[in-house]
Design a protein around this motif. Structure first.
Motif, PDB file in Angstrom:
ATOM      1  N   GLN A 102      -4.672   9.785   4.850  1.00  0.00           N
ATOM      2  CA  GLN A 102      -3.542   9.739   3.929  1.00  0.00           C
ATOM      3  C   GLN A 102      -3.652   8.591   2.923  1.00  0.00           C
ATOM      4  O   GLN A 102      -2.772   8.434   2.073  1.00  0.00           O
ATOM      5  CB  GLN A 102      -2.234   9.605   4.717  1.00  0.00           C
ATOM      6  CG  GLN A 102      -1.935  10.799   5.624  1.00  0.00           C
ATOM      7  CD  GLN A 102      -0.617  10.645   6.349  1.00  0.00           C
ATOM      8  OE1 GLN A 102       0.397  10.283   5.741  1.00  0.00           O
ATOM      9  NE2 GLN A 102      -0.613  10.914   7.643  1.00  0.00           N
TER      10      GLN A 102
ATOM     11  N   TYR B  64      -4.009   5.205   3.699  1.00  0.00           N
ATOM     12  CA  TYR B  64      -3.508   3.899   4.123  1.00  0.00           C
ATOM     13  C   TYR B  64      -4.652   2.981   4.545  1.00  0.00           C
ATOM     14  O   TYR B  64      -5.715   3.435   4.969  1.00  0.00           O
ATOM     15  CB  TYR B  64      -2.529   4.054   5.292  1.00  0.00           C
ATOM     16  CG  TYR B  64      -1.211   4.690   4.932  1.00  0.00           C
ATOM     17  CD1 TYR B  64      -0.237   3.975   4.243  1.00  0.00           C
ATOM     18  CD2 TYR B  64      -0.937   6.014   5.286  1.00  0.00           C
ATOM     19  CE1 TYR B  64       0.978   4.546   3.906  1.00  0.00           C
ATOM     20  CE2 TYR B  64       0.280   6.597   4.953  1.00  0.00           C
ATOM     21  CZ  TYR B  64       1.226   5.866   4.266  1.00  0.00           C
ATOM     22  OH  TYR B  64       2.425   6.445   3.929  1.00  0.00           O
TER      23      TYR B  64
ATOM     24  N   TYR C  76      -0.838  -0.605   5.617  1.00  0.00           N
ATOM     25  CA  TYR C  76      -0.672  -1.051   4.236  1.00  0.00           C
ATOM     26  C   TYR C  76      -0.757   0.138   3.285  1.00  0.00           C
ATOM     27  O   TYR C  76      -1.602   1.030   3.476  1.00  0.00           O
ATOM     28  CB  TYR C  76      -1.759  -2.054   3.851  1.00  0.00           C
ATOM     29  CG  TYR C  76      -1.779  -3.319   4.674  1.00  0.00           C
ATOM     30  CD1 TYR C  76      -1.174  -4.480   4.218  1.00  0.00           C
ATOM     31  CD2 TYR C  76      -2.426  -3.368   5.909  1.00  0.00           C
ATOM     32  CE1 TYR C  76      -1.203  -5.658   4.958  1.00  0.00           C
ATOM     33  CE2 TYR C  76      -2.468  -4.536   6.658  1.00  0.00           C
ATOM     34  CZ  TYR C  76      -1.849  -5.669   6.174  1.00  0.00           C
ATOM     35  OH  TYR C  76      -1.885  -6.818   6.913  1.00  0.00           O
ATOM     36  N   PRO C  77       0.052   0.154   2.225  1.00  0.00           N
ATOM     37  CA  PRO C  77      -0.050   1.245   1.234  1.00  0.00           C
ATOM     38  C   PRO C  77      -1.259   1.098   0.320  1.00  0.00           C
ATOM     39  O   PRO C  77      -1.623   2.045  -0.388  1.00  0.00           O
ATOM     40  CB  PRO C  77       1.254   1.113   0.439  1.00  0.00           C
ATOM     41  CG  PRO C  77       1.603  -0.333   0.544  1.00  0.00           C
ATOM     42  CD  PRO C  77       1.154  -0.777   1.908  1.00  0.00           C
ATOM     43  N   GLY C  78      -1.863  -0.066   0.288  1.00  0.00           N
ATOM     44  CA  GLY C  78      -3.045  -0.321  -0.524  1.00  0.00           C
ATOM     45  C   GLY C  78      -3.832  -1.473   0.068  1.00  0.00           C
ATOM     46  O   GLY C  78      -3.658  -1.828   1.240  1.00  0.00           O
TER      47      GLY C  78
ATOM     48  N   PHE D 214      -1.091  -5.901  -1.324  1.00  0.00           N
ATOM     49  CA  PHE D 214       0.153  -5.349  -0.790  1.00  0.00           C
ATOM     50  C   PHE D 214       0.480  -5.972   0.557  1.00  0.00           C
ATOM     51  O   PHE D 214      -0.414  -6.349   1.316  1.00  0.00           O
ATOM     52  CB  PHE D 214       0.058  -3.823  -0.619  1.00  0.00           C
ATOM     53  CG  PHE D 214      -0.162  -3.065  -1.892  1.00  0.00           C
ATOM     54  CD1 PHE D 214       0.919  -2.602  -2.634  1.00  0.00           C
ATOM     55  CD2 PHE D 214      -1.450  -2.803  -2.355  1.00  0.00           C
ATOM     56  CE1 PHE D 214       0.722  -1.891  -3.805  1.00  0.00           C
ATOM     57  CE2 PHE D 214      -1.658  -2.097  -3.521  1.00  0.00           C
ATOM     58  CZ  PHE D 214      -0.565  -1.650  -4.251  1.00  0.00           C
TER      59      PHE D 214
ATOM     60  N   SER E 244       2.165  -5.193   4.305  1.00  0.00           N
ATOM     61  CA  SER E 244       2.240  -4.008   5.159  1.00  0.00           C
ATOM     62  C   SER E 244       3.674  -3.490   5.218  1.00  0.00           C
ATOM     63  O   SER E 244       4.623  -4.274   5.264  1.00  0.00           O
ATOM     64  CB  SER E 244       1.736  -4.345   6.565  1.00  0.00           C
ATOM     65  OG  SER E 244       2.501  -5.392   7.117  1.00  0.00           O
ATOM     66  N   HIS E 245       3.813  -2.165   5.227  1.00  0.00           N
ATOM     67  CA  HIS E 245       5.134  -1.543   5.301  1.00  0.00           C
ATOM     68  C   HIS E 245       5.530  -1.188   6.728  1.00  0.00           C
ATOM     69  O   HIS E 245       6.714  -1.124   7.043  1.00  0.00           O
ATOM     70  CB  HIS E 245       5.157  -0.275   4.438  1.00  0.00           C
ATOM     71  CG  HIS E 245       5.175  -0.552   2.974  1.00  0.00           C
ATOM     72  ND1 HIS E 245       5.287   0.441   2.029  1.00  0.00           N
ATOM     73  CD2 HIS E 245       5.101  -1.715   2.282  1.00  0.00           C
ATOM     74  CE1 HIS E 245       5.286  -0.099   0.817  1.00  0.00           C
ATOM     75  NE2 HIS E 245       5.160  -1.401   0.957  1.00  0.00           N
TER      76      HIS E 245
END
Length: 293
Positions: A211, A213, A228-230, A235, A237-238
């Motif tokens: 996906q 990540y 992380y999204p990128g 970025f 981490s979400h």
């Protein structure tokens, strides 16, 4: 440089841990395959600190499984690849070394560097004599009449150093490589995954990777990975991801509360990742702590 197999990246495995030793391979893994790993080596000019580290890059076991399965990398048995040289090989290596030293130009301690011309040499000697005269005058002013005067140093005594090239036509490194995980597992070099929990982690890790990540170690935040999204350099981490290896596994309410509070305290959401072995599917549930009133 080590030869690669079909352009794949070599992962040097020692004691069930995989390392990457090439800077180019580290950059390729991060920029092309969004696999970061963790740098674990000390820097040559800052060996006493442990904040900014260098090569080698240590990979998570899930990253190793993913890279080998996707045909991006292959496994190298680092211990078996370094063979002990025989006595005959050592004798041949020493002979080559003597021949290389014999070919170097001979220099005496009083010889001058060949790059200096007469004009530059004259100026250098004048500067050196001037410095020695000043030093001698200073020493004479400190010497009492009863003490002998220190001997004057000769300006002709000069020494020069040069580098002896490390030449050797012998290589005692013979890479023992494994293209698939089954081959590495059969030889005993690699054993991950070998439990249902580890299989679930590898499947969830691969699904998140597909996906787009980036994943890092989430041990400090109470989970398996940070998501992380990128690129982690750009970025935050979400999510803090925790893998649930079975859809029928019991989760206690106190665990859900702990996940939610811990995620909120670190400004992240806690991601429960499920793996269904029968359906070969992954599922995700996000937990966030909400206020009351």
């Amino acid at each position: 440089m080590e030869d690669t197999i079909d352009g794949r990246i070599p992962l040097h495995v020692s004691n069930k841990t995989a390392f990457v030793w090439s800077v180019e391979d580290v950059a390729t893994l991060r920029a092309t395959h969004h696999v970061c790993g963790v740098l674990t080596g000390t820097l040559p000019h800052a060996s006493q600190q442990n904040v900014f580290l260098g090569l080698p890059l240590e990979l998570l076991p899930e990253e190793v499984v993913l890279l080998v399965k996707q045909g991006i990398a292959y496994i190298v048995d680092d211990n078996a690849s370094h063979a002990t040289p025989t006595t005959e090989q050592l004798v041949q290596w020493n002979e080559k070394r003597r021949q290389a030293l014999a070919k170097l130009p001979a220099r005496s301690s009083s010889s001058l560097p060949p790059t200096l011309n007469d004009e530059a040499l004259k100026k250098r000697l004048e500067r050196q004599q001037k410095k020695e005269a000043q030093l001698l005058a200073k020493e004479e002013s400190l010497v009492t009449p009863d003490q002998p005067k220190p001997p004057a140093s000769s300006s002709k005594e000069q020494s020069y150093s040069f580098t002896i090239p490390a030449t050797s036509d012998f290589s005692w490194y013979n890479a023992k490589t494994y293209i698939t995980l089954d081959e590495a597992r059969t030889s005993g070099v690699w054993s991950y995954p070998h439990t249902p929990e580890e299989v679930a982690r590898c499947r969830v890790f691969e699904d998140l990777w597909k996906q787009g990540y980036f994943m890092g170690n989430g041990l400090r935040f109470g989970g398996h990975w940070l998501v992380y999204p990128g690129d982690p350099l750009r970025f935050h981490s979400h999510f803090v991801a925790t893998v649930i290896p079975s859809p029928v596994m019991t989760i206690h309410p106190i665990e859900i509360i702990a996940f939610g509070r811990l995620g909120t305290a670190t400004k992240k959401s806690h991601l429960l990742c499920g793996w269904d072995e029968e359906k070969q599917e992954t599922s995700y549930y996000s937990i966030e702590w909400a206020g009351f009133g």
